[in-house]
Design a protein around this motif. Structure first.
Motif, PDB file in Angstrom:
ATOM      1  N   ALA A 145       0.827  -1.210   0.000  1.00  0.00           N
ATOM      2  CA  ALA A 145       0.000   0.000   0.000  1.00  0.00           C
ATOM      3  C   ALA A 145       0.859   1.257   0.000  1.00  0.00           C
ATOM      4  O   ALA A 145       0.560   2.223  -0.712  1.00  0.00           O
ATOM      5  CB  ALA A 145      -0.935  -0.001   1.203  1.00  0.00           C
ATOM      6  N   ALA A 146       1.920   1.264   0.787  1.00  0.00           N
ATOM      7  CA  ALA A 146       2.805   2.425   0.848  1.00  0.00           C
ATOM      8  C   ALA A 146       3.442   2.694  -0.516  1.00  0.00           C
ATOM      9  O   ALA A 146       3.540   3.846  -0.947  1.00  0.00           O
ATOM     10  CB  ALA A 146       3.879   2.217   1.913  1.00  0.00           C
ATOM     11  N   ASN A 147       3.844   1.635  -1.204  1.00  0.00           N
ATOM     12  CA  ASN A 147       4.423   1.801  -2.542  1.00  0.00           C
ATOM     13  C   ASN A 147       3.384   2.293  -3.537  1.00  0.00           C
ATOM     14  O   ASN A 147       3.680   3.120  -4.397  1.00  0.00           O
ATOM     15  CB  ASN A 147       5.047   0.493  -3.028  1.00  0.00           C
ATOM     16  N   ALA A 148       2.163   1.786  -3.442  1.00  0.00           N
ATOM     17  CA  ALA A 148       1.090   2.197  -4.348  1.00  0.00           C
ATOM     18  C   ALA A 148       0.696   3.663  -4.108  1.00  0.00           C
ATOM     19  O   ALA A 148       0.356   4.368  -5.060  1.00  0.00           O
ATOM     20  CB  ALA A 148      -0.127   1.292  -4.169  1.00  0.00           C
ATOM     21  N   LEU A 149       0.743   4.118  -2.863  1.00  0.00           N
ATOM     22  CA  LEU A 149       0.390   5.501  -2.550  1.00  0.00           C
ATOM     23  C   LEU A 149       1.410   6.495  -3.088  1.00  0.00           C
ATOM     24  O   LEU A 149       1.058   7.592  -3.485  1.00  0.00           O
ATOM     25  CB  LEU A 149       0.269   5.693  -1.039  1.00  0.00           C
TER      26      LEU A 149
ATOM     27  N   ASP B 241       4.686   9.075  -2.402  1.00  0.00           N
ATOM     28  CA  ASP B 241       5.185   9.883  -1.289  1.00  0.00           C
ATOM     29  C   ASP B 241       4.029  10.407  -0.434  1.00  0.00           C
ATOM     30  O   ASP B 241       3.214  11.210  -0.887  1.00  0.00           O
ATOM     31  CB  ASP B 241       6.007  11.058  -1.803  1.00  0.00           C
ATOM     32  N   VAL B 242       3.969   9.963   0.824  1.00  0.00           N
ATOM     33  CA  VAL B 242       2.919  10.384   1.755  1.00  0.00           C
ATOM     34  C   VAL B 242       3.244  11.791   2.249  1.00  0.00           C
ATOM     35  O   VAL B 242       4.356  12.068   2.692  1.00  0.00           O
ATOM     36  CB  VAL B 242       2.788   9.398   2.933  1.00  0.00           C
ATOM     37  N   VAL B 243       2.236  12.698   2.159  1.00  0.00           N
ATOM     38  CA  VAL B 243       2.437  14.083   2.572  1.00  0.00           C
ATOM     39  C   VAL B 243       1.592  14.480   3.777  1.00  0.00           C
ATOM     40  O   VAL B 243       1.848  15.501   4.407  1.00  0.00           O
ATOM     41  CB  VAL B 243       2.154  15.063   1.397  1.00  0.00           C
ATOM     42  N   PHE B 244       0.557  13.676   4.104  1.00  0.00           N
ATOM     43  CA  PHE B 244      -0.289  13.997   5.246  1.00  0.00           C
ATOM     44  C   PHE B 244      -0.931  12.721   5.772  1.00  0.00           C
ATOM     45  O   PHE B 244      -1.352  11.864   4.994  1.00  0.00           O
ATOM     46  CB  PHE B 244      -1.397  14.987   4.851  1.00  0.00           C
ATOM     47  N   VAL B 245      -1.026  12.619   7.105  1.00  0.00           N
ATOM     48  CA  VAL B 245      -1.701  11.488   7.744  1.00  0.00           C
ATOM     49  C   VAL B 245      -2.712  12.031   8.741  1.00  0.00           C
ATOM     50  O   VAL B 245      -2.368  12.830   9.623  1.00  0.00           O
ATOM     51  CB  VAL B 245      -0.706  10.556   8.473  1.00  0.00           C
ATOM     52  N   GLU B 246      -3.961  11.634   8.578  1.00  0.00           N
ATOM     53  CA  GLU B 246      -4.998  11.969   9.546  1.00  0.00           C
ATOM     54  C   GLU B 246      -5.073  10.811  10.540  1.00  0.00           C
ATOM     55  O   GLU B 246      -5.440   9.694  10.177  1.00  0.00           O
ATOM     56  CB  GLU B 246      -6.352  12.133   8.857  1.00  0.00           C
ATOM     57  N   LEU B 247      -4.702  11.074  11.772  1.00  0.00           N
ATOM     58  CA  LEU B 247      -4.675  10.037  12.801  1.00  0.00           C
ATOM     59  C   LEU B 247      -6.034   9.914  13.475  1.00  0.00           C
ATOM     60  O   LEU B 247      -6.789  10.887  13.548  1.00  0.00           O
ATOM     61  CB  LEU B 247      -3.603  10.364  13.845  1.00  0.00           C
ATOM     62  N   PRO B 248      -6.360   8.725  13.992  1.00  0.00           N
ATOM     63  CA  PRO B 248      -7.635   8.559  14.698  1.00  0.00           C
ATOM     64  C   PRO B 248      -7.627   9.305  16.033  1.00  0.00           C
ATOM     65  O   PRO B 248      -6.576   9.652  16.566  1.00  0.00           O
ATOM     66  CB  PRO B 248      -7.722   7.047  14.915  1.00  0.00           C
TER      67      PRO B 248
ATOM     68  N   GLY C 164      -8.952   6.878   9.932  1.00  0.00           N
ATOM     69  CA  GLY C 164      -8.070   7.959   9.536  1.00  0.00           C
ATOM     70  C   GLY C 164      -7.865   7.925   8.041  1.00  0.00           C
ATOM     71  O   GLY C 164      -8.558   7.201   7.318  1.00  0.00           O
ATOM     72  N   ALA C 165      -6.898   8.720   7.579  1.00  0.00           N
ATOM     73  CA  ALA C 165      -6.618   8.768   6.141  1.00  0.00           C
ATOM     74  C   ALA C 165      -5.143   9.039   5.902  1.00  0.00           C
ATOM     75  O   ALA C 165      -4.456   9.608   6.756  1.00  0.00           O
ATOM     76  CB  ALA C 165      -7.465   9.849   5.484  1.00  0.00           C
ATOM     77  N   VAL C 166      -4.696   8.621   4.742  1.00  0.00           N
ATOM     78  CA  VAL C 166      -3.325   8.869   4.308  1.00  0.00           C
ATOM     79  C   VAL C 166      -3.413   9.574   2.957  1.00  0.00           C
ATOM     80  O   VAL C 166      -4.083   9.087   2.046  1.00  0.00           O
ATOM     81  CB  VAL C 166      -2.530   7.551   4.172  1.00  0.00           C
ATOM     82  N   GLU C 167      -2.761  10.734   2.840  1.00  0.00           N
ATOM     83  CA  GLU C 167      -2.752  11.469   1.583  1.00  0.00           C
ATOM     84  C   GLU C 167      -1.339  11.481   1.032  1.00  0.00           C
ATOM     85  O   GLU C 167      -0.378  11.689   1.757  1.00  0.00           O
ATOM     86  CB  GLU C 167      -3.245  12.896   1.794  1.00  0.00           C
ATOM     87  N   SER C 168      -1.250  11.258  -0.272  1.00  0.00           N
ATOM     88  CA  SER C 168       0.051  11.275  -0.938  1.00  0.00           C
ATOM     89  C   SER C 168      -0.026  12.192  -2.146  1.00  0.00           C
ATOM     90  O   SER C 168      -1.081  12.757  -2.446  1.00  0.00           O
ATOM     91  CB  SER C 168       0.426   9.858  -1.370  1.00  0.00           C
ATOM     92  N   VAL C 169       1.087  12.319  -2.858  1.00  0.00           N
ATOM     93  CA  VAL C 169       1.098  13.144  -4.066  1.00  0.00           C
ATOM     94  C   VAL C 169       0.238  12.517  -5.157  1.00  0.00           C
ATOM     95  O   VAL C 169      -0.231  13.209  -6.051  1.00  0.00           O
ATOM     96  CB  VAL C 169       2.536  13.378  -4.568  1.00  0.00           C
TER      97      VAL C 169
END
Length: 179
Positions: free
Chosen positions: A84-88, A90-97, A110-115
């Motif tokens: 999943a990290a490779n598919a996303l 570069d992660v630029v923001f993480v919304e934590l629970p 939560g959510a993970v946002e990448s470029v």
């Protein structure tokens, strides 16, 4: 010049593994016990070591999250897989629970946002959020560097461990992502 004495100790031990439990018993030969009586206990006091691999393996979801249970089996650490990290990207923001939130298996925590995209993080088990990885607030790229290590997202106090039976072990997950 002092002479050096060499001590030859035969390494004679038998190891028995019991298939119903993960248990190994080591017994030393009578020769070693006689030669070093204070060093080795008698064979009647042999130590038994037990480990459970069920609580040491990560379990994976089809949505590419993982959970790893603590030794007591009551708390789990949640994160995203390497795939999943490779598919996303570069992660630029993480919304934590939010701490102390009760969640059900499959809920978004939560959510993970990448470029490239954004993705919700789903919890693989029901329970209460008891910890979050604050490092991700300042260094969201930690998920790219170590998604199944330092890049963990949350810790959850599990309320129903039966839900984990449907998850995949590492080898099954590897086959799943290879398809």
């Amino acid at each position: 010049m002092a002479s050096v004495a060499r001590l030859r100790v035969p390494l004679v031990a038998s190891i028995r593994t019991y298939p119903l439990q993960t248990c190994t018993r080591v017994r030393l030969s009578p020769q070693l016990q006689a030669r070093f009586p204070r060093t080795f206990p008698s064979s009647s006091t042999a130590r038994t070591f037990r480990t459970s691999t069920a609580f040491q393996e990560k379990q994976y979801t089809t949505d590419h999250e993982w959970i790893e249970l603590s030794e007591d089996g009551k708390t789990g650490t949640i994160g995203v897989s390497v795939y999943a990290a490779n598919a996303l990207g570069d992660v630029v923001f993480v919304e934590l629970p939010t701490l102390d939130t009760s969640v059900a298996a499959g809920d978004s925590i939560g959510a993970v946002e990448s470029v490239k995209s954004a993705s919700d993080i789903m919890t693989p088990a029901s329970g209460k959020i008891v910890g979050v990885n604050e490092v991700l607030q300042e260094k969201p790229g930690t998920i790219n560097k170590s998604p199944e290590g330092e890049g963990w997202i949350a810790k959850i106090e599990i309320t129903d461990s039966e839900e984990l039976k449907d998850l995949m072990a590492e080898d099954a997950y590897g086959k799943f992502v290879a398809e």
